[in-house]
Enzyme design. Structure first.
Site, PDB file in Angstrom:
ATOM      1  N   HIS A  95       0.824  -1.202   0.000  1.00 33.29           N
ATOM      2  CA  HIS A  95       0.000   0.000   0.000  1.00 33.29           C
ATOM      3  C   HIS A  95       0.861   1.256   0.000  1.00 33.29           C
ATOM      4  CE1 HIS A  95      -2.916   2.953   1.708  1.00 33.29           C
ATOM      5  NE2 HIS A  95      -3.788   2.255   1.016  1.00 33.29           N
ATOM      6  N   ASN A 195     -13.195   4.149   3.652  1.00 33.91           N
ATOM      7  CA  ASN A 195     -13.860   3.406   2.574  1.00 33.91           C
ATOM      8  C   ASN A 195     -15.107   2.670   3.058  1.00 33.91           C
ATOM      9  OD1 ASN A 195     -11.733   4.207   0.961  1.00 33.91           O
ATOM     10  ND2 ASN A 195     -10.631   2.283   1.157  1.00 33.91           N
TER      11      ASN A 195
END
Length: 399
Positions: A95, A195
């Site tokens: 990430h 998210n």
């Protein structure tokens, strides 16, 4: 820090061409720019600034500094997570490498300070609980990372990470203090909004901390991406769907999430600082908000004050609004909020006698209610076999 990835086959042209380029060509390769370039007005913004002289601290899972998109532009700081993983492991820096490349996509002449504060498995419940235990002990890797970044020359802090617990259990006093330290030292802090917009839409930290610039995600048509958390702390928005980003194992992949949105926004702030190094965090926040492509309905929890216009923000950085957020001396009466020394973020233990009495009373009441419900439902149709209602699990790390 969960983020959805859409695997994309990268053209071999850029990498193959890199092998036969002349020595005068820079050692790094630029991350491919997609629709986000036009959405941000990136071409016009980079004519005004490219981020030279600015350091963006990317607090994440680590960044593979040898990736062509990062080579020569990344300094690796400490690993505050200390889980035994190292650079080169497939589970290290997935990430973070992507996020560092997104920052540099916007600000190609900036530098990235990579500080490892989370891992690539933060959506795993066990790891999530371990992080919670560290926080309870006052050992937040995120707080340590913020302090390190500020003390080692970061001009901007980008955190494409966050929690998604509906009950706000992820609030951390240590992290709040660390954010305040960064702002006091003149370093703006950006974080992904989260998210969880298509799930439980819980509060996400560090985006929810005061002073943090929370970045929501847009899709190609300019509307909110379905996953982007809807919350009143949202300040601005940036592209967050199918963003081509560097992969820690080589090549590139398309990434979805408020994570790339935050990284792109941090890149814009780097452009602003290169244009005007004297900007304060408050001025950065105000300029980003004032120059957005604001939706017709105005600001809202969906996209904050609207999508970032990089060119307008960089241009406005040259003549920023006056910063009126400087601290002033308190002239009122002295008031001690916690005269008994109890921390403001905790509560004293309940008296056991009262607690057990209340529990017994509650148990009796529940038993009576249950019995009454059985009598009422005795002549009604029973639900289908196998129907079970389960409580949701603890919120994972998002980004």
């Amino acid at each position: 820090m969960t983020f959805q990835t859409v695997r994309a086959t990268c053209t071999a042209i850029a990498l193959a061409g890199l092998c036969c380029t002349l020595a005068t060509v820079p050692a790094h390769a630029d991350t491919p720019v997609g629709w986000e370039g036009q959405a941000l007005g990136l071409s016009a913004a980079q004519q005004l600034s490219q981020g030279a002289g600015v350091t963006v601290a990317v607090l994440d899972t680590g960044a593979e500094a040898d990736h062509p998109a990062l080579k020569g532009r990344v300094t690796t700081g400490p690993d505050f997570l200390k889980d035994g993983l190292q650079s080169g492991d497939p589970e290290w820096g997935g990430h973070g490498t992507a996020m560092a490349s997104d920052v540099l996509k916007v600000a190609p002449k900036a530098k990235v300070l990579s500080v490892r504060v989370i891992n690539d498995e933060e959506d795993d419940e066990t790891t999530y609980q371990e992080l919670q235990e560290l926080r309870k002990l006052g050992k937040s890797p995120i707080a340590e990372g913020i302090h390190y970044a500020v003390d080692h020359g970061a001009d901007v802090i980008s955190m494409s990470l966050g929690s998604a617990d509906s009950w706000g259990a992820d609030y951390s006093g240590e992290e709040t203090s660390a954010v305040a330290y960064a702002l006091e030292k003149g370093v703006p802090v950006l974080a992904s909004a989260g998210n969880a917009g298509d799930e439980f839409n819980g509060t996400s930290y560090p985006a929810g901390y005061a002073g943090v610039i929370a970045v929501a995600a847009t899709q190609q048509n300019g509307e909110r991406a379905d996953f982007s958390t809807v919350h009143t702390y949202n300040d601005v928005a940036a592209p967050g769907v199918a963003i081509m980003s560097a992969r820690n194992t080589g090549g590139y992949e398309a990434v979805n999430g408020t994570s790339p949105a935050c990284a792109l926004a941090a890149g814009v702030v780097a452009l602003m600082y290169a244009k005007n190094p004297d900007l304060t965090p408050a001025q950065v926040n105000n300029i980003l908000i004032a120059t957005t492509n604001r939706p017709p309905e105005g600001s809202s929890p969906l996209l904050g004050y609207g999508a970032i216009d990089a060119a307008a923000a960089v241009a406005a950085a040259a003549s920023p609004p006056k910063d009126e957020t400087a601290p002033i001396a308190h002239k009122g009466k002295e008031h001690l909020a916690t005269p008994d020394g109890t921390p403001k973020t905790t509560h004293p233990d309940l008296e056991q006698g009262l607690w057990t009495t209340g529990l017994a009373a509650a148990g009796t009441g529940l038993a009576l209610l249950a019995g009454g419900a059985l009598l009422i439902r005795s002549g009604r149709r029973q639900p289908p076999a196998g129907t079970v209602n389960m409580p949701p699990p603890p919120g994972p790390y998002t980004g």
